[in-house]
Design a protein around this motif. Structure first.
Motif, PDB file in Angstrom:
ATOM      1  N   PRO A   1       0.506  -1.181   0.570  1.00 38.98           N
ATOM      2  CA  PRO A   1      -0.178   0.379   0.139  1.00 38.98           C
ATOM      3  C   PRO A   1       0.861   1.382  -0.207  1.00 38.98           C
ATOM      4  O   PRO A   1       0.246   2.065  -0.396  1.00 38.98           O
ATOM      5  CB  PRO A   1      -1.114   0.451   1.371  1.00 38.98           C
ATOM      6  CG  PRO A   1      -1.466  -1.405   2.143  1.00 38.98           C
ATOM      7  CD  PRO A   1       0.541  -1.965   0.519  1.00 38.98           C
ATOM      8  N   LYS A   2       1.791   1.875   0.765  1.00 36.62           N
ATOM      9  CA  LYS A   2       2.418   2.663   0.807  1.00 36.62           C
ATOM     10  C   LYS A   2       3.609   3.155  -0.785  1.00 36.62           C
ATOM     11  O   LYS A   2       3.020   4.458  -0.811  1.00 36.62           O
ATOM     12  CB  LYS A   2       3.845   2.513   1.970  1.00 36.62           C
ATOM     13  CG  LYS A   2       4.984   3.971   1.822  1.00 36.62           C
ATOM     14  CD  LYS A   2       5.526   3.823   2.937  1.00 36.62           C
ATOM     15  CE  LYS A   2       6.583   4.678   3.714  1.00 36.62           C
ATOM     16  NZ  LYS A   2       6.881   5.208   4.383  1.00 36.62           N
ATOM     17  N   PHE A   3       4.104   1.752  -1.514  1.00 39.46           N
ATOM     18  CA  PHE A   3       4.589   2.143  -2.685  1.00 39.46           C
ATOM     19  C   PHE A   3       3.709   2.493  -3.765  1.00 39.46           C
ATOM     20  O   PHE A   3       3.321   3.062  -4.254  1.00 39.46           O
ATOM     21  CB  PHE A   3       5.503   0.566  -2.923  1.00 39.46           C
ATOM     22  CG  PHE A   3       6.428   0.623  -2.318  1.00 39.46           C
ATOM     23  CD1 PHE A   3       7.285   1.414  -2.333  1.00 39.46           C
ATOM     24  CD2 PHE A   3       7.008  -0.411  -2.035  1.00 39.46           C
ATOM     25  CE1 PHE A   3       8.896   1.242  -1.972  1.00 39.46           C
ATOM     26  CE2 PHE A   3       8.905  -0.619  -1.458  1.00 39.46           C
ATOM     27  CZ  PHE A   3       9.308   0.329  -1.436  1.00 39.46           C
ATOM     28  N   LEU A   4       1.967   1.447  -3.661  1.00 44.00           N
ATOM     29  CA  LEU A   4       1.395   1.821  -4.057  1.00 44.00           C
ATOM     30  C   LEU A   4       0.769   3.020  -4.638  1.00 44.00           C
ATOM     31  O   LEU A   4       0.061   4.015  -5.451  1.00 44.00           O
ATOM     32  CB  LEU A   4       0.243   0.561  -4.973  1.00 44.00           C
ATOM     33  CG  LEU A   4       1.238  -0.760  -5.072  1.00 44.00           C
ATOM     34  CD1 LEU A   4       0.387  -1.502  -5.848  1.00 44.00           C
ATOM     35  CD2 LEU A   4       2.313  -0.928  -7.024  1.00 44.00           C
ATOM     36  N   GLY A   5       0.622   3.307  -3.516  1.00 44.35           N
ATOM     37  CA  GLY A   5      -0.203   4.654  -2.915  1.00 44.35           C
ATOM     38  C   GLY A   5       0.851   6.106  -3.425  1.00 44.35           C
ATOM     39  O   GLY A   5      -0.132   6.824  -4.013  1.00 44.35           O
ATOM     40  N   TYR A   6       1.623   5.715  -3.280  1.00 44.08           N
ATOM     41  CA  TYR A   6       3.188   6.598  -3.783  1.00 44.08           C
ATOM     42  C   TYR A   6       2.935   6.820  -5.307  1.00 44.08           C
ATOM     43  O   TYR A   6       2.611   7.914  -5.405  1.00 44.08           O
ATOM     44  CB  TYR A   6       4.226   6.687  -3.071  1.00 44.08           C
ATOM     45  CG  TYR A   6       5.291   7.544  -3.989  1.00 44.08           C
ATOM     46  CD1 TYR A   6       5.485   8.422  -3.358  1.00 44.08           C
ATOM     47  CD2 TYR A   6       5.899   7.334  -4.888  1.00 44.08           C
ATOM     48  CE1 TYR A   6       6.798   9.891  -4.337  1.00 44.08           C
ATOM     49  CE2 TYR A   6       6.634   7.583  -5.261  1.00 44.08           C
ATOM     50  CZ  TYR A   6       7.110   8.415  -5.462  1.00 44.08           C
ATOM     51  OH  TYR A   6       8.240  10.129  -5.407  1.00 44.08           O
ATOM     52  N   PHE A   7       2.602   5.187  -5.744  1.00 44.33           N
ATOM     53  CA  PHE A   7       2.873   5.648  -7.642  1.00 44.33           C
ATOM     54  C   PHE A   7       1.733   6.799  -7.868  1.00 44.33           C
ATOM     55  O   PHE A   7       1.151   7.168  -8.532  1.00 44.33           O
ATOM     56  CB  PHE A   7       3.201   4.905  -8.115  1.00 44.33           C
ATOM     57  CG  PHE A   7       4.679   3.789  -7.894  1.00 44.33           C
ATOM     58  CD1 PHE A   7       5.760   4.598  -8.014  1.00 44.33           C
ATOM     59  CD2 PHE A   7       4.840   2.675  -7.468  1.00 44.33           C
ATOM     60  CE1 PHE A   7       6.872   4.701  -7.661  1.00 44.33           C
ATOM     61  CE2 PHE A   7       5.863   2.595  -6.929  1.00 44.33           C
ATOM     62  CZ  PHE A   7       7.287   3.134  -7.103  1.00 44.33           C
ATOM     63  N   GLU A   8       0.232   6.067  -7.441  1.00 48.11           N
ATOM     64  CA  GLU A   8      -0.928   6.816  -7.069  1.00 48.11           C
ATOM     65  C   GLU A   8      -0.747   8.493  -6.759  1.00 48.11           C
ATOM     66  O   GLU A   8      -1.331   8.666  -8.352  1.00 48.11           O
ATOM     67  CB  GLU A   8      -2.375   5.864  -6.839  1.00 48.11           C
ATOM     68  CG  GLU A   8      -3.452   6.954  -6.731  1.00 48.11           C
ATOM     69  CD  GLU A   8      -4.051   5.876  -7.940  1.00 48.11           C
ATOM     70  OE1 GLU A   8      -4.821   6.464  -8.161  1.00 48.11           O
ATOM     71  OE2 GLU A   8      -3.920   4.860  -8.625  1.00 48.11           O
ATOM     72  N   GLN A   9      -0.351   8.304  -6.192  1.00 48.23           N
ATOM     73  CA  GLN A   9      -0.124  10.493  -6.099  1.00 48.23           C
ATOM     74  C   GLN A   9       0.475  10.961  -6.996  1.00 48.23           C
ATOM     75  O   GLN A   9       0.161  11.836  -8.106  1.00 48.23           O
ATOM     76  CB  GLN A   9       0.030  10.373  -4.447  1.00 48.23           C
ATOM     77  CG  GLN A   9       0.463  11.882  -4.287  1.00 48.23           C
ATOM     78  CD  GLN A   9      -1.096  11.908  -4.325  1.00 48.23           C
ATOM     79  OE1 GLN A   9      -1.916  12.019  -3.337  1.00 48.23           O
ATOM     80  NE2 GLN A   9      -1.233  13.706  -5.264  1.00 48.23           N
ATOM     81  N   VAL A  10       1.629   9.993  -7.983  1.00 44.82           N
ATOM     82  CA  VAL A  10       2.177  10.893  -8.690  1.00 44.82           C
ATOM     83  C   VAL A  10       2.098  11.039  -9.937  1.00 44.82           C
ATOM     84  O   VAL A  10       1.500  11.433 -10.589  1.00 44.82           O
ATOM     85  CB  VAL A  10       3.553   9.732  -8.979  1.00 44.82           C
ATOM     86  CG1 VAL A  10       4.135  10.065  -9.920  1.00 44.82           C
ATOM     87  CG2 VAL A  10       4.778   9.747  -7.349  1.00 44.82           C
ATOM     88  N   LEU A  11       0.707   9.517  -9.963  1.00 44.83           N
ATOM     89  CA  LEU A  11       0.141   9.860 -11.064  1.00 44.83           C
ATOM     90  C   LEU A  11      -1.418  10.898 -11.254  1.00 44.83           C
ATOM     91  O   LEU A  11      -1.407  11.674 -12.060  1.00 44.83           O
ATOM     92  CB  LEU A  11      -0.486   8.308 -11.193  1.00 44.83           C
ATOM     93  CG  LEU A  11       0.050   7.086 -11.928  1.00 44.83           C
ATOM     94  CD1 LEU A  11      -0.695   6.395 -11.786  1.00 44.83           C
ATOM     95  CD2 LEU A  11       0.244   7.423 -12.909  1.00 44.83           C
TER      96      LEU A  11
END
Length: 247
Positions: free
Chosen positions: A149-159
């Motif tokens: 969740p931390k990694f993919l949440g970060y990438f979601e925010q980047v997008l």
């Protein structure tokens, strides 16, 4: 490139039976539509890799595959190879700040990939999974519940921060980072199908990015070809039922 502007055939050195880190490089080469030889999958087998890793034979020897030969250049480390290919084949922006941003994102993806591997090999890469299963179950529980969740949440925010620019992560056009995000999502879906099915609703932009990459003509053709090896339990992303329990 050659003097006539023609792109020479790249040589990719990577293990012949797994996607692994080499797959991030393959995706970039496939999207760029440039000729390359996945050398260990050919007639010579592992011979070229064994020769490559004879560290006494080179001034700047690579530590481990993947390694890309481009003419006289010998380039190691996934992020380093992608930075080179991105600049050469239009898979990265031209501006320095934007190129550094792409590299930063790629290095963060590399961190996520390393943790995905260490989840099933938490004690030693030199020991079998079966010899460290108990530790792997504990490590993977934390990886599933907190690190994914931390990694993919970060990438979601980047997008989300880059919204309005075509749905890509780092530019208004596809970059090698988008290809790598696709591979990260695909690998996690293979290794942890229950976890990803339960959580991926939190990352709609990232899942949409995965689907956009998969639909690109060259990538779609590659995914259907024999060049795309299936995920398996010798690679980085491994599916063990006991590691995907919804706990």
């Amino acid at each position: 490139m050659t003097s006539g502007g023609r792109v020479e055939r790249y040589i990719l050195y990577y293990w012949p039976t797994i996607q692994g880190r080499g797959e991030f490089v393959r995706l970039a080469l496939e999207e760029a539509g440039v000729p390359y030889e996945d050398v260990a999958r050919g007639r010579q087998g592992m011979g070229p890799i064994e020769q490559l890793l004879d560290w006494e034979q080179a001034l700047h020897p690579p530590f481990a595959p993947p390694v890309l030969r481009a003419g006289e250049l010998l380039i190691g480390q996934t992020a380093n190879i992608l930075q080179f290919l991105g600049a050469r084949h239009g898979l990265a922006p031209r501006a320095l700040e934007a190129r550094l941003w792409c590299n930063q994102l790629q290095l963060t993806i590399a961190d996520a990939v390393a943790e995905a591997h260490d989840a099933h090999h938490p004690i030693s890469v030199n020991s079998y999974y079966e010899d460290q299963k108990k530790a792997a179950i504990a490590r993977t529980r934390d990886f599933r519940n907190h690190r994914i969740p931390k990694f993919l949440g970060y990438f979601e925010q980047v997008l989300e921060n880059n919204a309005g620019r075509g749905g890509w992560a780092a530019s208004s056009k596809l970059t090698y980072v988008d290809l790598s995000m696709f591979q990260l999502v695909a690998g996690l879906r293979y290794a942890y199908p229950n976890t990803m099915k339960r959580l991926q609703r939190h990352w709609p932009r990232l899942i949409a990015l995965h689907d956009m990459v998969a639909a690109r003509p060259r990538i779609a053709a590659y995914l259907k070809s024999k060049r795309r090896m299936p995920f398996n339990e010798d690679g980085i992303f491994r599916h063990y039922i006991e590691l995907d329990e919804q706990v």
